[in-house]
Design an enzyme around this catalytic site. Structure first.
Site, PDB file in Angstrom:
ATOM      1  N   THR A 185     -47.560  32.102 -17.904  1.00 49.08           N
ATOM      2  CA  THR A 185     -47.631  31.094 -18.846  1.00 49.08           C
ATOM      3  C   THR A 185     -48.800  31.428 -19.745  1.00 49.08           C
ATOM      4  OG1 THR A 185     -49.143  29.578 -17.687  1.00 49.08           O
ATOM      5  CG2 THR A 185     -46.661  28.955 -17.403  1.00 49.08           C
ATOM      6  N   GLU A 333     -41.746  28.214 -16.546  1.00 48.15           N
ATOM      7  CA  GLU A 333     -41.370  27.945 -15.013  1.00 48.15           C
ATOM      8  C   GLU A 333     -39.793  27.719 -14.895  1.00 48.15           C
ATOM      9  OE1 GLU A 333     -43.903  27.043 -17.059  1.00 48.15           O
ATOM     10  OE2 GLU A 333     -45.507  26.579 -15.872  1.00 48.15           O
ATOM     11  N   LYS A 442     -52.218   8.297 -28.801  1.00 49.45           N
ATOM     12  CA  LYS A 442     -52.304   7.022 -28.309  1.00 49.45           C
ATOM     13  C   LYS A 442     -52.915   6.103 -29.440  1.00 49.45           C
ATOM     14  CE  LYS A 442     -52.636   9.522 -24.040  1.00 49.45           C
ATOM     15  NZ  LYS A 442     -52.976  10.884 -24.461  1.00 49.45           N
ATOM     16  N   TRP A 447     -47.645   4.802 -28.019  1.00 46.13           N
ATOM     17  CA  TRP A 447     -47.604   6.025 -28.312  1.00 46.13           C
ATOM     18  C   TRP A 447     -46.893   6.726 -29.849  1.00 46.13           C
ATOM     19  CZ3 TRP A 447     -46.399   9.152 -23.344  1.00 46.13           C
ATOM     20  CH2 TRP A 447     -47.385   9.096 -22.377  1.00 46.13           C
TER      21      TRP A 447
HETATM   22  P1  ADP Z   1     -46.136  28.912 -23.435  1.00 44.31           P
HETATM   23  O1  ADP Z   1     -46.626  27.409 -22.806  1.00 44.31           O
HETATM   24  O2  ADP Z   1     -46.446  30.078 -22.509  1.00 44.31           O
HETATM   25  O3  ADP Z   1     -46.051  28.928 -24.785  1.00 44.31           O
HETATM   26  P2  ADP Z   1     -43.557  28.283 -22.702  1.00 44.31           P
HETATM   27  O4  ADP Z   1     -42.292  28.839 -23.340  1.00 44.31           O
HETATM   28  O5  ADP Z   1     -43.275  28.142 -21.076  1.00 44.31           O
HETATM   29  O6  ADP Z   1     -44.606  29.004 -23.159  1.00 44.31           O
HETATM   30  O7  ADP Z   1     -43.596  26.878 -23.184  1.00 44.31           O
HETATM   31  C1  ADP Z   1     -42.887  25.790 -22.903  1.00 44.31           C
HETATM   32  C2  ADP Z   1     -43.246  24.673 -23.820  1.00 44.31           C
HETATM   33  O8  ADP Z   1     -42.688  24.899 -25.221  1.00 44.31           O
HETATM   34  C3  ADP Z   1     -42.307  23.258 -23.244  1.00 44.31           C
HETATM   35  O9  ADP Z   1     -42.773  22.836 -22.187  1.00 44.31           O
HETATM   36  C4  ADP Z   1     -42.323  22.556 -24.483  1.00 44.31           C
HETATM   37  O10 ADP Z   1     -43.517  21.895 -24.687  1.00 44.31           O
HETATM   38  C5  ADP Z   1     -42.156  23.701 -25.454  1.00 44.31           C
HETATM   39  N1  ADP Z   1     -41.054  23.738 -26.073  1.00 44.31           N
HETATM   40  C6  ADP Z   1     -39.985  24.662 -25.687  1.00 44.31           C
HETATM   41  N2  ADP Z   1     -39.024  24.385 -26.366  1.00 44.31           N
HETATM   42  C7  ADP Z   1     -38.904  23.286 -26.990  1.00 44.31           C
HETATM   43  C8  ADP Z   1     -38.207  22.464 -28.196  1.00 44.31           C
HETATM   44  N3  ADP Z   1     -37.095  22.829 -28.214  1.00 44.31           N
HETATM   45  N4  ADP Z   1     -38.608  21.518 -28.542  1.00 44.31           N
HETATM   46  C9  ADP Z   1     -39.983  21.013 -28.383  1.00 44.31           C
HETATM   47  N5  ADP Z   1     -40.794  21.668 -27.537  1.00 44.31           N
HETATM   48  C10 ADP Z   1     -40.220  22.760 -26.853  1.00 44.31           C
END
Ligand code: ADP
Length: 544
Positions: A185, A333, A442, A447
C-alpha cells in the site's frame, strides 16, 4: 463425508498453460517503452516466460524468493507476471511514483534478489541503488540495442538474459496457497504494508472479476488496462486477459490522452480501466480533435475505480463515446476487486437521472466478497442506504495479515478486514463510499462527506478538479473548504461555484469558502493527496 471430485490446485500456472493451449494466437500489443508498437501472442509469451524462468533459476532464484519490478504495462512485465509466480517465487511490483524512502523500504522489506526495471526508471534506481542491500542483479527490460549507459553495477539486459534459454519449463505443482504476488500500500500513514497474494486468491479473484456482473471480461474483448501493472496488479487484468483470452493492449510509458485515444481506436479496445484522472486526460485530448463523433469507436466499457467517479465524468464519457461507465471499488488488500456497479433488471424502467443516482455508487460486492458496515464499537449498522460506518470486508481474496507482520491483527472477531473507508450499504446491496475515514469532516457532531461535495462541485462546467478538506472551526469543530482547479481558459469565481452548489446539497454542507489553486497534488496512485492540501492550508482560516 467428503465429495469425490478432483482436487486440482488453483494455480496461475494453469491459467498460463490454458492460454498457451487455447489462446496461443491471441495478441498482446504494447506501446513499447523504447518507442513503436510491439506485437506478440500469448503462445509466444508463454514460451518466453519459460525461458525467463530458466534464466531466473540460473540467477539463483528459487521457490519463496522475491523478484521485484519497477515497470510500465508491457509484454515483458506480463512475462514476469507469469514466470515468477509459476516457478514458485514471488513477484513484487514496486510503484515508481512512491517517495524514494518508500521504494527503498519496499525493496529492503521484500528482500528482492533481482530487480527488473524499464529503461525509464534506470536514473531513479541509480540514485537509490547504494541504499538497496538485498538486490544482487538489476535486469533492464529491453534489448541490446536500447541498453542505456548506466552507473549501476550488476546490470543485465532482459533480451540477452532469455535469448539462449529453452522455451519449455517444468513448472512445479505448487500448493495453491503458495505466495504469488506482493504489493505494498502507498503507506500514507507509516511504512508501506505488503499484501501477499497467493495463487489461490489470484485465481479466485480472476473468476470473481471476469463474470458479467463484475468486469465482464471475455474472449470477445480487447482489454486495455491503463491502470498500471505496478499498482495492485493492474486490478488483476493481466491474469484476466490471459485466462479469458481477450486481446491485451498495454499503454507502455505514455500516459497521455493522445496515446489512450490512439490505442482504443487502432487496437479496437472494448474495455478500458483506469482512475478518474486518466479519463479526464482522454476527454481533454478528444476535445482538441477535429472529429467530434467518437461513438463509433469499439469501446463498450470504461471501468473506473481508485477514486470516486463523479456523475459529470460518467455522463461525459458515456455521451462522448457511446459507452457504459462501470464504477468499481477496491484496494490493495482486496486484490483489489471489492465491488462493481452493474445494473439490475428491476431498475430498467427508471429515468436517466434515477439510473445515474445508482451509477455513482461504488457497486455491489461480487460473489466472494462479504461486506458489512459497523459503528465505532464494531456493532453492525443497518443496510438501509442511510446509516454509514466503517466498511468491513472478508473473502478468499482479502488480506488476513500483512507481509512479515505476524503480530499485527487486522481482522475483527468475525474475520472482517477494516478498509478504512466509511460507507453506506443500501437494501439492494449497493455500497457507497462516504469518505476515507480520515477525510470525513466532522461538523457540529455530524459528518459531511467530502467525496459527495467534490462530486457535485465537479458538475460545474468550469471545474477540472475539486477537493474538500476540513478546516478547524471554533464553533463547529470543522467546516468544509472547497479547493478547485479550474479548466484551462476559464476563471470561475467563488460565487459561481457556491451558486452552482446551491440547492444540490444540504444547506449546512455548503463550504465555508472556495479557493482556487493551479494544480492538484496527487498520490502515487492518482488520488487527490489530501495530506498535502491540509499542509498547504494549515494556516488558513475562514473569512469572517
Ligand atoms: P493506495 O491507498 O495505495 O493508493 P489502494 O488502491 O489500496 O491504494 O487504495 C484504496 C482506497 O482507494 C480505498 O480504500 C478507497 O478509499 C479508495 N477508492 C478506491 N476505489 C474507489 C472508488 N470507486 N470511490 C471512492 N474511493 C475509492
Amino acid at each position: 463425508m467428503l465429495g469425490l471430485m478432483q482436487d486440482r490446485p488453483l494455480l496461475i500456472t494453469t491459467i498460463m498453460e490454458y492460454a498457451a493451449l487455447y489462446h496461443s494466437d491471441c495478441e498482446v500489443v504494447t506501446n513499447a517503452v523504447e518507442g513503436g508498437i510491439h506485437r506478440i501472442t500469448y503462445g509466444e509469451v508463454a514460451k518466453r516466460s519459460a525461458a525467463l524462468a530458466h534464466a531466473l533459476t540460473r540467477l539463483g532464484i528459487s521457490q519463496g524468493d522475491c523478484v521485484s519490478t519497477m515497470a510500465w504495462n508491457s509484454h515483458r512485465h506480463l512475462e514476469l507476471y507469469l514466470a515468477v509466480p509459476c516457478m514458485g517465487s514471488i513477484l513484487n511490483t514496486v510503484n515508481p511514483r512512491l517517495f524514494p524512502e518508500q521504494i527503498i523500504y519496499i525493496l529492503e522489506h521484500s528482500e528482492a534478489k533481482v530487480l527488473f526495471v524499464d529503461i525509464t526508471f534506470v536514473p531513479q534506481i541509480e540514485e537509490l541503488a547504494y541504499k538497496i542491500s538485498a538486490v544482487e542483479k538489476i535486469v533492464i527490460m529491453t534489448d541490446r540495442d536500447h541498453m542505456p549507459e548506466t552507473s549501476l553495477d550488476n546490470v543485465l539486459c532482459y533480451e540477452d538474459l532469455i535469448a539462449t534459454e529453452g522455451d519449455q519449463f517444468d513448472w512445479p505443482e505448487l500448493d495453491e496457497n503458495t505466495a504469488a504476488g506482493l504489493c505494498y500500500t502507498s503507506g500514507t500513514t507509516g511504512d508501506p504494508k505488503g499484501a501477499l497474494y497467493s495463487h489461490r486468491s489470484t485465481v479466485l479473484h480472476c473468476y470473481g472479476s471476469c463474470s458479467k456482473d463484475s468486469l465482464g471480461v471475455s474472449k470477445a474483448d480487447v482489454l486495455f488496462p491503463i491502470v498500471p501493472m505496478f499498482h495492485v496488479n493492474a486490478w488483476g487484468t493481466p491474469y484476466h486477459a490471459v485466462m479469458t483470452g481477450s486481446k491485451l493492449v498495454l499503454p507502455g510509458a505514455d500516459m497521455t490522452g493522445e496515446n489512450f485515444y490512439n490505442m482504443i481506436k487502432d487496437e479496437g479496445c472494448t474495455i478500458a480501466l483506469g482512475v478518474p484522472t486518466i479519463w479526464l486526460a482522454l476527454l481533454q485530448y478528444v476535445e482538441t480533435l477535429d472529429t467530434q463523433d467518437f461513438t463509433k469507436l469499439p469501446i463498450e466499457n470504461f471501468i473506473i475505480g481508485g477514486s470516486a467517479a463523479a456523475a459529470s465524468l460518467i455522463e461525459n464519457l458515456e455521451k462522448t463515446f457511446g459507452a457504459t461507465v462501470v464504477h468499481a471499488w477496491g484496494m490493495t488488500e482486496t486484490s483489489p476487486l471489492g465491488s462493481v456497479n452493474r445494473p439490475m433488471a428491476k431498475n430498467a424502467h427508471l429515468s436517466d437521472a434515477e439510473k445515474m443516482a445508482i451509477k455513482v455508487k461504488q457497486g455491489r460486492p461480487p460473489f466472494g466478497v462479504e461486506m458489512k458496515i459497523v459503528d465505532d464499537d464494531g456493532g453492525e449498522l443497518p443496510r438501509n442506504g442511510i446509516a454509514f460506518g466503517r466498511l468491513m470486508v472478508k473473502g478468499p481474496w482479502v488480506a488476513k495479515a500483512y507481509f512479515k507482520q505476524p503480530d499485527l491483527n487486522i481482522l475483527d472477531d468475525e474475520g472482517y478486514f477494516d478498509t478504512g473507508d466509511v460507507s453506506t450499504l443500501d437494501p439492494d446491496g449497493y455500497m457507497t463510499i462516504v469518505d476515507r475515514s480520515k477525510d470525513v469532516i466532522k461538523s457540529g457532531g455530524e459528518w459531511i462527506s467530502s467525496i459527495e461535495l467534490e462530486n457535485v462541485a465537479l458538475g460545474q462546467p468550469d471545474v477540472a478538479e475539486a477537493a474538500v478538506i476540513g478546516i478547524a472551526h471554533p464553533k463547529w469543530q470543522e467546516r468544509p473548504l472547497l479547493i478547485i482547479v479550474s479548466k484551462s481558459g476559464t476563471a470561475p469565481t467563488r460565487k459561481d461555484i457556491l451558486d452552482f452548489l446551491d440547492g444540490k446539497i444540504a444547506k449546512w454542507w455548503t463550504p465555508d469558502d472556495v479557493v482556487f489553486i493551479e494544480e492538484m497534488p496527487h498520490t502515487a496512485t492518482g488520488k487527490t493527496q489530501k495530506r498535502d492540501l491540509r499542509d498547504m492550508f494549515k494556516d488558513y482560516s475562514f473569512p469572517e
